[in-house]
Write a protein that holds these residues in place. Structure first.
Motif, PDB file in Angstrom:
ATOM      1  N   GLY A   1       0.941  -1.724   0.110  1.00 39.43           N
ATOM      2  CA  GLY A   1       0.036  -0.499   0.050  1.00 39.43           C
ATOM      3  C   GLY A   1       0.796   0.926   0.078  1.00 39.43           C
ATOM      4  N   ILE A   2       2.155   1.527   0.854  1.00 41.52           N
ATOM      5  CA  ILE A   2       2.814   2.521   1.083  1.00 41.52           C
ATOM      6  C   ILE A   2       3.189   2.878  -0.397  1.00 41.52           C
ATOM      7  N   ILE A   3       3.932   1.757  -1.480  1.00 42.72           N
ATOM      8  CA  ILE A   3       4.918   2.186  -2.214  1.00 42.72           C
ATOM      9  C   ILE A   3       3.592   2.272  -3.557  1.00 42.72           C
ATOM     10  N   TYR A   4       2.757   1.339  -3.222  1.00 43.34           N
ATOM     11  CA  TYR A   4       1.626   1.530  -4.388  1.00 43.34           C
ATOM     12  C   TYR A   4       1.313   2.879  -4.868  1.00 43.34           C
ATOM     13  N   GLY A   5       1.054   3.018  -3.606  1.00 44.17           N
ATOM     14  CA  GLY A   5       0.315   4.469  -3.499  1.00 44.17           C
ATOM     15  C   GLY A   5       1.347   5.816  -3.638  1.00 44.17           C
TER      16      GLY A   5
ATOM     17  N   ALA B   1       0.530   8.017  -6.455  1.00 41.59           N
ATOM     18  CA  ALA B   1       0.335   9.756  -6.041  1.00 41.59           C
ATOM     19  C   ALA B   1       1.221  10.590  -6.984  1.00 41.59           C
ATOM     20  N   PHE B   2       1.910  10.149  -7.826  1.00 36.68           N
ATOM     21  CA  PHE B   2       3.544  11.030  -8.158  1.00 36.68           C
ATOM     22  C   PHE B   2       2.520  10.940  -9.848  1.00 36.68           C
ATOM     23  N   ALA B   3       1.989  10.034 -10.171  1.00 35.82           N
ATOM     24  CA  ALA B   3       1.593  10.203 -11.726  1.00 35.82           C
ATOM     25  C   ALA B   3       0.231  10.975 -11.416  1.00 35.82           C
ATOM     26  N   GLN B   4      -0.383  11.306 -10.552  1.00 32.84           N
ATOM     27  CA  GLN B   4      -1.655  11.905 -10.856  1.00 32.84           C
ATOM     28  C   GLN B   4      -1.067  13.147 -11.453  1.00 32.84           C
TER      29      GLN B   4
ATOM     30  N   THR C   1      -2.440   9.886  -1.826  1.00 35.26           N
ATOM     31  CA  THR C   1      -0.650   9.977  -0.548  1.00 35.26           C
ATOM     32  C   THR C   1      -2.062   9.533   0.608  1.00 35.26           C
ATOM     33  N   SER C   2      -3.394   9.223   0.888  1.00 28.53           N
ATOM     34  CA  SER C   2      -3.556   8.733   1.865  1.00 28.53           C
ATOM     35  C   SER C   2      -3.369   7.518   2.002  1.00 28.53           C
ATOM     36  N   ILE C   3      -3.909   6.623   1.031  1.00 22.63           N
ATOM     37  CA  ILE C   3      -3.227   5.390   0.209  1.00 22.63           C
ATOM     38  C   ILE C   3      -2.031   5.066   1.468  1.00 22.63           C
ATOM     39  N   SER C   4      -1.221   5.355   0.132  1.00 18.68           N
ATOM     40  CA  SER C   4       0.254   5.702   1.173  1.00 18.68           C
ATOM     41  C   SER C   4       0.487   5.229   2.691  1.00 18.68           C
ATOM     42  N   HIS C   5      -0.124   6.720   3.197  1.00 23.19           N
ATOM     43  CA  HIS C   5       0.020   6.959   4.605  1.00 23.19           C
ATOM     44  C   HIS C   5      -0.860   5.742   5.520  1.00 23.19           C
ATOM     45  N   LEU C   6      -1.582   5.670   5.240  1.00 26.80           N
ATOM     46  CA  LEU C   6      -2.458   4.200   5.766  1.00 26.80           C
ATOM     47  C   LEU C   6      -2.081   2.796   5.408  1.00 26.80           C
ATOM     48  N   GLY C   7      -1.700   2.863   4.466  1.00 24.49           N
ATOM     49  CA  GLY C   7      -0.266   1.688   4.526  1.00 24.49           C
ATOM     50  C   GLY C   7       0.341   1.471   5.789  1.00 24.49           C
ATOM     51  N   PHE C   8       0.821   2.635   5.784  1.00 23.59           N
ATOM     52  CA  PHE C   8       1.821   1.992   8.020  1.00 23.59           C
ATOM     53  C   PHE C   8       1.034   2.142   8.558  1.00 23.59           C
ATOM     54  N   VAL C   9      -0.128   2.882   8.532  1.00 18.29           N
ATOM     55  CA  VAL C   9      -1.550   1.473  10.164  1.00 18.29           C
ATOM     56  C   VAL C   9      -1.695   0.871   9.926  1.00 18.29           C
ATOM     57  N   LEU C  10      -1.398  -0.071   8.888  1.00 18.69           N
ATOM     58  CA  LEU C  10      -1.546  -1.844   8.109  1.00 18.69           C
ATOM     59  C   LEU C  10      -0.658  -2.309   8.764  1.00 18.69           C
ATOM     60  N   LEU C  11       0.552  -2.096   8.533  1.00 17.16           N
ATOM     61  CA  LEU C  11       1.999  -2.505   9.455  1.00 17.16           C
ATOM     62  C   LEU C  11       1.905  -2.485  10.550  1.00 17.16           C
TER      63      LEU C  11
ATOM     64  N   LEU D   1       9.863   7.949  -1.328  1.00 18.46           N
ATOM     65  CA  LEU D   1       8.724   8.722  -2.473  1.00 18.46           C
ATOM     66  C   LEU D   1       7.546   9.787  -1.771  1.00 18.46           C
ATOM     67  N   ALA D   2       7.794   9.281  -0.628  1.00 16.27           N
ATOM     68  CA  ALA D   2       6.310  10.063  -0.021  1.00 16.27           C
ATOM     69  C   ALA D   2       7.446  11.177  -0.790  1.00 16.27           C
ATOM     70  N   CYS D   3       8.830  11.325  -0.374  1.00 15.12           N
ATOM     71  CA  CYS D   3       8.816  13.516  -0.354  1.00 15.12           C
ATOM     72  C   CYS D   3       8.652  13.539  -2.008  1.00 15.12           C
ATOM     73  N   VAL D   4       9.274  12.305  -2.793  1.00 18.62           N
ATOM     74  CA  VAL D   4       9.152  13.002  -4.605  1.00 18.62           C
ATOM     75  C   VAL D   4       7.465  13.170  -5.388  1.00 18.62           C
ATOM     76  N   TYR D   5       6.298  12.717  -4.407  1.00 24.19           N
ATOM     77  CA  TYR D   5       5.169  13.186  -5.099  1.00 24.19           C
ATOM     78  C   TYR D   5       5.413  14.603  -4.227  1.00 24.19           C
ATOM     79  N   ALA D   6       5.565  14.539  -2.733  1.00 20.50           N
ATOM     80  CA  ALA D   6       4.914  16.056  -2.074  1.00 20.50           C
ATOM     81  C   ALA D   6       5.018  16.665  -2.849  1.00 20.50           C
TER      82      ALA D   6
END
Lengths: 630, 475, 527, 102
Positions: free
Chosen positions: C291-295, C299-302, C312-322, C425-430
């Motif tokens: 989730g983190i990586i895919y999100g 996000a970067f591509a949109q 980005t929320s998908i990526s962030h909540l991947g951390f919660v799942l983890l 990757l979070a840094c890249v899309y932000a």
């Protein structure tokens, strides 16, 4: 007085807050006073605390002051606490003093910029973050400072955001340092999970106690911390962001990309030297990376036309020297070179800034020339800096710091002849490209007109830094020339001396002479090639091999080209192809299927009664069949 | 047939008496309001007899009819539904041409048929009740005989219903041939012997019953008849006729455990799955609201069948509660359609409902509540109904049925929400059909309000009603 | 009793707003705002009380109980209870409720009363979900919050809102029905074992199930929560729902609805099915990392700004799942903080995007470019929240992600390393968002007004909140620690034997290397 | 006389039933469809009589009477409908009434 340790980072932070919130409404002079003043005041406090600290018995140990516990959760309780020992005092002094000089310089340099308050706000935030990084007593707070400086470098590189090239350079810098930081943070996890604390001093004690020399854990941890250092200090393989970082204002390059931030990696390795001592393989790697980087950067600097890019590559190569020193275990020599380098490199950048400002943003050296007469003070201070960079023997402090590194590269247990040879070759290259720059800019016929002369606010810092880069070296003289050990003695409490096998002592004199000779030869070569007989250099550059080599060096030995092909391009294309999220395709398929079934079934609703009767008949047959045969 | 048994029969007697009295009344005065009032009074009287009769139940009156708590509950339900439909039909018929009086007569007779079916314990009684119900329905559907749609629906229903009752009869004959008796208790006693004719007979009975309940393979008539018939009659078909027949099927399966053989349970499961899938899929992209409700009623009978197949004591409560919820929802839904329909045409196409929420908020609110209840969204009786059905399915581990129910109800959500969304659409208020307020629509709106209130109360706080069901519904 | 008030206030205010909103369009806004502020004050008062221990009457970790009869025949009770975890999330709900009402002040013109009814009904449903401790009541509120949110998107949404709204509803409903079947299976199994048929959370905790049944039931629950907390394969409804929802809808959707998924994981999956959760741990963590990586990549591509923030929320909540599935105290604590901070930072980003869309009537990044010069204050705020979302230290998100990764490293160090890659990757899309949206030359000449005082206030409050969580997370941690200890005690009872192999290997790695005396004093779980 | 075994009776009824059903499927004229339905009902009645004779109970024949009466009622209403159908559709062809579909 020492209790006011927390005041050092607090002052610039207060400056930042005031400027960012109310800056746009304050007049320019107030902004300048606030911006430079906060750092200046912090420098004064640092000096006072420094004097008190050195004179007190504390110098042998460290003084820690906890401000508030950041977080406490089942044993994991990093706190915002500052620890002062001789190493961090050195860093604090360099950061605040050089920082103040650069702030003073930028008061005039940025005078005609419309986002004046925003510039000083970011600069103050940077100084705060750097001070937090340096004074942090636990790795988590260090990481806070670490990312803070990364952020400020992003903000300041992209300060003139209107030009997309600057914004891209800023993003590139942040992303590349972030790659290193991720390695470092994983290192933090490893350290915490196996040693149970992040408090640096306690961590080192437990590491030495628990991990034998060469153990897998120590090696992995050291390697991960090294990742962070490589990213931040722009060493191979993460160095391509620094040349592009020149897109920011020149004082920014002076402060961040010369004096302070890029040496954070060196500070980290010096601070956790026990861990690196436990992992000889990684320490050797540090040395090798150092040598490789200094050579690559040296060659690249040779081919640059832009004044600031030469200085950027020269910074990378000088930090390569510091990594070399760290690699061979000469911790205090590395820090000594850091201090000296901070002085002469920020001097060179400020000088370059003065040149650029006075020639209306002309950065190409080949279009400058003959500024010797028009900008005398800038010339002499620039010459002092260049000499120190090129390690002109005996009179410049650059010679003493670099000579010490070369000597330890040869003599230390972990050193080797090859490392020394690399270092000497690097020294030759350094002196060549430095004086190439000096001759091209200040000698030969004047190719541009000088519109404006730098004012006192710019010249004072230049002069102070020039004096420092000439004089500062004399506190650490090698064995043969008076054997003064003030600097390494001062750092002795924190950083152990270099282990030298007995037989080597006699060679120090000879190697010193070789290093001096190399520097002088480099200067002569530069004079010959670029001032006296430029045709030789042009003819060499025109040959096929010459032209290819020139392009390779110009591109920073092709790393950028490689990363673009290897990483950036695939990532972007994959992302673009998958923009509409292929997983969504499966759900669209399900919806399509449902609609298809609907069409099929509604076709059976023909409206004809007889068809419905057939339906009943067929249904009856099926049910009777199921009842009887199943 | 002693006095007590006769007294037990009073509800049926009073109902038939009231239909006779109505016939006479029609002969005297052709006034619409008195006839409607008389019908309502008759239904109310019968309804009041039920609690009077209840104490000394159960009574087996002649082998044909058994009046126990179960029968009383369903007769009460039928009467309540008929009563509500009378109130809804009144304004509907008021502004329609033609003489409205005979409609109420047919309504009473149909209710009588349904009551007999609910109370029958003998195939003959079942057949007679069913036929009374069906024949009066033929006439009710085609009551507005000048409209082609009504006629088409009437004729279609006539022929297909006749065919299905022929199947039913032949099935009963085969069962009778095998077991020598048509009483459910006797059949249950000898069901163990089995035999090919009995099996085929049961299958054919299932065909007849399947047609009446509009279950999967026999569902094709539903949409056309629901669309063609006038909305109150459609409501009547969807609720009373299906409810009574399902009550009988449940009694036949549950009380007498006649169909315990695995083959028939397998058949029922297959039919349930087919109904759920076919019902929901047919309604998916449908643009005619009456056809959507027709197909969704097929699906809902599929859900009910899950509870029947699950069996056990829980099945009684589940089916009763679900039927009540289903009755309330369907009658209110078709009530809304009746109120919206104009004399030229019924309010069937979905475009009539676009932006309804902003034009007639209360009506849209009722219709949204009903749709959410059909979809099984909380705060509605439909939710508790669906929860009950899933509970019964899970308790007897019918994983295939429960899975189909889950998936198909998600599909079902799609078209319910499409309707709700259409109603809340922002549509620039074009001149809608002249909103002449049909006289006497007070009665209809009152019924709709009561039904919506009932729906929400049953959904939010069903405990007292569940206690009532648990107490009364028992063999 | 106060728990019931927490749910009733928004509902009642919603109805009032609807009724008042018939005529004009100002009163409903004020009633909604008043209700939300009252709710927030109530929640914070509860927080202060619990912090000062005044509430610790009932046995910790539960602070408050409210139990009433609902359908006794079936064992369904109207029982609410609040512990540290639900308290924090209720405060977040109230806070984001205020923000969503304020930020839709100028955006929503038509049917204002009905809009605020739906908004407040959703918030009431969400708070109900956080407080319910009866499984059917939980399912009840789980569905209640869907319908008004559906209407919010369907009526006040943007271009193809119909598709997005129905997709949102179907996805969540499919998951919810799987959960209903799982709840009933658990109910009957518990009934057969102990004879008492009840849906009460406290009595159901003890049921011992055979592994196969327990795994299946857990997967039923997990389906509903994975759809809500968008775990990758079930996430495709989120970008559409976010892009089409009105600003207030997006804030509630991103800030709260996604948290119900995470809350469900912690409240229901870990305590009720510890054994099968431990067995499922590796798969769960893998889903989180994917989730983190895919999100992040998506996000970067949109090109649509709101879709970018949604991914980005998908990526962030991947951390919660983890964090939840790493079976480590610290990671669980990190997951909770991550949920709270994600709510604030992404909520703020959505408000910003909404304000931007109000001004330039487009969300397309290609047409933006160089906005910093025209709207510097908005640019500044966008930068603050972009930095928060990339996990810069000093912001709350960093604390969450750091703790999650620290805890996960203890359980499975490869997963933690790859997840840390997600930070890059979070840094890249932000930064890519900032570059294309705000920096660079101004592509079009726009005379649009910068943030007004009201908007600036909302932004400043949210920035202050995210800073406060980043620099002083301790008060939040103190509140949630007892709740999470309760969860971990139950989870660990079964979690212990089936330790994930990585940790075991990890321990040999250390012992095998001739560790000297000191036993591994692991963080997180103190043995 | 030797009694005819029930199976034969049922078989005959079955055949009659099948023919009737086939008639409903094939014929397009509503009147004929009604007649075929009558055949099916009478086939069922025949089956009842056969079953009744097997068990020597009057129930079979009673049911036969019932079926006749009910069939009559149905046909009465049916023909009334057919009349109206003819007035409305101008034809008696069942397939003309396929307005409602889909």
């Amino acid at each position: 007085m020492i209790d006011l340790l927390w005041l050092i980072p607090a002052l610039p932070f207060a400056g930042f807050l005031v400027l960012i919130l109310a800056g746009s409404r304050l007049p320019r002079i107030v902004v300048a006073v606030l911006g430079a003043g906060s750092v200046g005041f912090s420098a004064v406090v640092a000096c006072l605390i420094g004097i008190e600290f050195i004179s007190s018995p504390l110098v042998k140990t460290s003084f820690t002051r906890t401000v508030w516990t950041w977080m406490s959760f089942e044993g994991f309780s990093p706190s915002t606490s500052f620890c002062l020992d001789s190493l961090s005092l050195l860093m604090v002094l360099v950061v605040t003093v050089v920082g103040f000089l650069i702030h003073l310089y930028s008061v005039e340099f940025m005078a005609d910029d419309d986002a004046y308050h925003r510039y000083f706000a970011y600069m103050n935030l940077f100084v705060t973050a750097m001070l937090v990084l340096v004074l942090a007593d636990n790795l988590m707070l260090l990481y806070l400072g670490w990312e803070g400086v990364g952020l400020c470098s992003y903000l300041l590189i992209g300060f003139w955001y209107k030009d997309p090239v600057n914004a891209r350079a800023a993003m590139k810098a942040f992303v590349m340092t972030r790659i290193g930081d991720t390695g470092m943070i994983v290192g933090l996890f490893l350290l915490y999970n196996s040693l149970g604390t992040l408090e640096i001093h306690e961590l080192m004690v437990r590491a030495v106690r628990d991990w034998p020399v060469g153990s897998v854990m120590a090696t992995v941890a050291a390697a991960l911390l090294l990742c962070g250092a490589l990213g931040k200090s722009a060493q191979l393989p993460l160095q391509t962001w620094l040349p592009d970082a020149m897109a920011g204002p020149t004082p920014v390059s002076a402060l961040i990309h010369a004096a302070t931030m890029v040496t954070a990696g060196v500070y980290l390795i010096a601070r956790t030297h026990e861990l690196f001592a436990l992992a000889p393989a990684v320490q050797a790697a540090v040395a090798v990376i150092g040598v490789a980087t200094l050579l690559v950067a040296g060659f690249s600097a040779l081919a640059q036309q832009d004044l600031k890019r030469v200085l950027a590559y020269s910074t990378i190569s000088q930090i390569g020297y510091m990594f070399l020193a760290l690699g061979v275990g000469a911790w205090s020599a590395a820090m000594f070179h850091f201090a000296i380098h901070a002085f002469f490199k920020s001097l060179l950048f400020l000088g370059a800034g003065a040149i650029i400002m006075s020639t209306h943003h002309e950065q190409n050296m080949f279009r400058l020339g003959g500024l010797r007469t028009q900008l005398p003070v800038t010339f002499w201070t620039f010459l002092a800096g260049a000499a120190s960079l090129a390690a002109l023997p005996l009179i410049t402090s650059g010679f003493y710091s670099k000579d010490a590194i070369l000597w330890y590269a040869w003599s230390s247990e972990k050193g080797s002849v090859w490392l020394w040879l690399g270092g000497v070759a690097g020294a030759l290259l350094t002196s060549i490209y430095t004086f190439r720059m000096v001759f091209l800019i200040f000698f030969g016929e004047a190719r541009t007109k000088v519109y404006k002369r730098p004012g006192t606010a710019m010249l004072v810092p230049l002069i102070v830094l020039a004096v420092l880069s000439m004089v500062a070296g004399f506190i650490e003289l090698p064995h043969t020339l008076g054997d003064v050990r003030l600097f390494s003695g001062y750092l002795g409490a924190v950083l152990p001396p270099v282990p030298i096998p007995p037989g080597q002592a006699s060679l120090e004199g000879i190697l010193g002479i070789v290093a001096a000779a190399v520097s002088v030869v480099g200067i002569c070569l530069a004079y010959l090639l670029f001032l006296k007989v430029p045709q030789i250099a042009d003819r060499a550059a025109s040959t096929l091999a010459g032209r290819a080599l020139h392009r390779l060096w110009l591109e920073g030995c092709g790393f950028d080209w490689l990363y673009q092909r290897l990483l950036v391009f695939p990532f972007v294309t994959i992302a673009r192809i998958n923009r509409s999220d292929f997983i969504d395709f499966f759900y669209q398929l399900a919806a399509f299927l449902a609609e298809g079934l609907h069409q099929g079934l509604s076709a059976t609703q023909t409206g004809r009664t007889r068809h419905y009767a057939v339906g009943i008949g067929v249904g009856a047959l099926i049910i009777i069949g199921m009842a009887v045969w199943l | 047939m002693n006095a007590v048994q006769l007294f037990a029969l009073t509800p049926l007697i009073v109902l038939s008496a009231s239909s006779v009295v109505l016939m006479l009344l029609i002969a005297f005065s052709r006034r619409h309001v008195t006839v409607a009032f008389m019908t309502a009074a008759g239904l109310l009287a019968t309804f009041l007899c039920l609690p009077a009769v209840y104490p000394d139940l159960p009574q087996q009156v002649t082998p044909l009819i058994v009046l126990d708590g179960y029968a009383v509950f369903f007769i009460g339900l039928t009467l309540a539904a008929a009563f509500a439909l009378v109130l809804i039909s009144y304004p509907y018929l008021q502004n329609r041409p033609g003489r409205p009086e005979e409609y109420y007569l047919l309504l009473l007779l149909a209710s009588l048929g349904a009551a007999v079916v609910a109370a029958s314990s003998h195939f003959a009684a079942f057949y007679i009740g069913l036929e009374i119900l069906s024949v009066s329905l033929y006439a009710m559907i085609a009551y507005e005989r000048w409209s082609l749609m009504r006629l088409e629906a009437g004729v279609k229903y006539l022929i297909l219903a006749a065919v299905s009752s022929a199947f039913l009869l032949f099935g009963i004959a085969l069962i009778y041939a095998q077991f020598g008796s048509m009483e459910f208790s006797a059949i249950a006693a000898r069901a163990a012997e089995g035999g090919i004719t009995a099996l085929v007979g049961s299958a054919m009975v299932l065909v007849g019953v399947g047609f009446k309940l509009a279950l999967a393979p026999f569902h094709m008539w539903t949409a056309d008849v629901y669309e063609g018939a006038p909305p109150p009659v459609t409501a009547y078909i969807a609720t009373v006729s299906k409810g009574a027949v399902f009550a009988l099927l449940l009694r036949y399966v549950n009380q007498y455990d006649v169909l315990a053989s695995p083959q028939v349970l397998l058949v029922l499961t297959a039919v349930a799955v087919a109904s759920m899938v076919v019902g929901n899929l047919l309604a998916l992209m449908q643009n005619n609201v009456k056809r959507i409700l027709a197909y969704s009623s097929i699906a809902h009978l599929g859900y009910l069948l899950v509870a029947l197949v699950a069996g056990g004591a829980l099945a009684l409560t589940v089916v009763s509660y679900y039927l009540v919820a289903y009755f309330v929802t369907t009658i209110a839904a078709f009530g809304v359609i009746a109120v919206l329909s104009t004399s030229e045409r019924d309010a069937a196409p979905i475009d009539d409902y676009r932006g309804l929420a902003w034009r007639r908020p209360w009506l849209a609110g009722v219709f949204t509540a009903m749709l959410l209840s059909l979809a099984g969204i909380p705060l509605t009786a439909g939710f508790i109904g669906k929860f009950y059905v899933v509970a019964s399915g899970v308790s007897s581990a019918l994983w295939l049925l429960v899975a189909t129910l889950a998936i198909t109800s998600v599909i079902g959500l799609f078209y319910y929400l499409r309707l709700v969304a259409a109603m809340f659409e922002q549509v620039e208020t074009h001149a809608t059909a002249a909103r002449e307020e049909p006289v006497g629509s007070f009665a209809a709106t009152a019924v709709l309000a009561v039904l919506t209130l009932l729906l929400v109360v049953l959904g939010a706080y069903p405990a007292p009603f569940i206690r009532l069901i648990a107490a009364t519904v028992s063999f | 009793m106060i728990l019931v008030w927490l749910i009733v206030i928004p509902l009642a205010a919603g109805v009032l707003a609807w009724v008042v909103g018939r005529g004009d369009s100002v009163w409903p806004r004020w009633t909604a705002l008043a209700a939300m502020v009252l709710e927030f004050v109530l929640a914070v008062w509860l927080w202060v009380d619990s912090a000062s221990g005044a509430l610790a009457t009932t046995k910790l970790p539960w602070l408050l109980h409210a139990r009433y009869e609902w359908i006794p025949e079936l064992g369904i009770g109207f029982s609410l209870a609040m512990d540290g975890l639900s308290l924090v999330l209720v405060v977040l709900s109230a806070f984001l409720g205020i923000v969503s009402v304020v930020c839709s002040w100028s955006e929503i013109e038509e049917q204002v009363g009905f809009f605020h009814f739906n908004l407040l009904a959703t918030v009431a449903g969400i708070i109900g979900v956080f407080l319910a401790t009866d499984l059917i009541l939980f399912y009840f509120f789980w569905e209640i919050m869907l319908v008004p949110m559906y209407l919010l998107i369907r009526i006040w949404g943007h271009e193809n809102r119909a598709y997005a709204a129905i997709k949102f509803f179907l996805f969540t409903q499919a998951g919810a029905l799987a959960m209903l079947v799982a709840i009933l299976a658990l109910y009957f199994l518990h009934g057969q074992q102990t004879g008492t048929y009840t849906f009460d959370y406290f009595q159901l905790i003890g049921t011992t199930l055979n592994p196969a049944a327990s795994m299946l039931i857990m997967l039923g629950f997990f389906a509903a929560f994975a759809v809500k907390l968008p775990a990758v394969p079930f996430h495709t409804w989120l970008p559409d729902a976010h892009t089409e929802a009105p600003t207030a809808g997006s804030v509630i959707l991103a800030g709260l609805l996604l948290k119900t998924g995470g809350y469900g994981l912690i409240r229901f999956i870990l305590p009720l099915f510890p054994g099968s959760a431990a067995a499922f741990a590796n798969a769960g963590m893998a889903l989180g990392v994917v989730g983190i990586i895919y999100g992040a990549i998506l996000a970067f591509a949109q090109t649509d700004l709101k879709r970018l923030v949604a991914y980005t929320s998908i990526s962030h909540l991947g951390f919660v799942l983890l964090g939840v599935f790493s079976f480590n105290g610290m990671a669980l604590q990190g997951a909770v903080i991550q949920m709270v901070c994600h709510g604030i930072s992404t909520g703020a980003l959505f408000v910003l995007v909404g304000l931007l869309q109000e001004r330039i009537h487009t969300r397309d990044l290609d047409q933006m470019g160089g906005l910093w010069s025209t709207v510097p204050r908005m640019g500044g705020m966008a930068l603050v929240f972009a930095l928060a979302s990339l996990g810069l230290p000093g912001f709350g998100n960093f604390i969450g992600e750091f703790l999650v990764l620290m805890g996960t490293f203890h359980t499975n160090h490869w997963m933690a390393a790859v997840a840390a890659g997600g930070l890059v990757l979070a840094c890249v899309y932000a930064l890519w968002m900032m570059l294309r949206g705000f920096f660079g030359a101004a592509t079009q000449e726009r005379n649009i007004s910068d943030l007004s005082a009201r908007e600036m206030l909302v932004m400043a409050v949210m920035a202050a909140a995210i800073f406060w969580l980043g620099v002083f997370p301790q008060p939040t941690i103190d509140v949630t620690v007892p709740a999470l200890d309760g969860v971990r005690k139950v989870a660990r009872l079964a979690g212990e034997e089936s330790r994930t192999p990585d940790v075991a290997k990890f321990q040999q790695l250390k012992t095998g290397l001739g560790r000297t005396t000191k036993p591994m004093q692991g963080p997180g779980e103190n043995r | 006389m030797a009694s005819v075994p029930m199976e034969h009776g049922l078989l005959l009824a079955g055949i009659l039933f099948g023919l009737g059903f086939l008639g409903v499927l094939v014929r397009r004229n509503i009147v004929f469809m009604l007649m075929c339905v009558e055949i099916m009902l009478n086939a069922a009645a025949l089956a009842f009589v056969a079953a009744g004779s097997r068990w020597a109970q009057p129930d079979g024949q009673v049911m036969f009477i019932f079926i006749l009466t009910v069939a009559a009622a149905e046909v009465a209403v049916g023909l009334a409908l057919v009349l109206q159908f003819y007035r409305g559709f101008r034809t008696v062809d069942m397939d003309a009434a396929d307005r409602m579909r889909g």
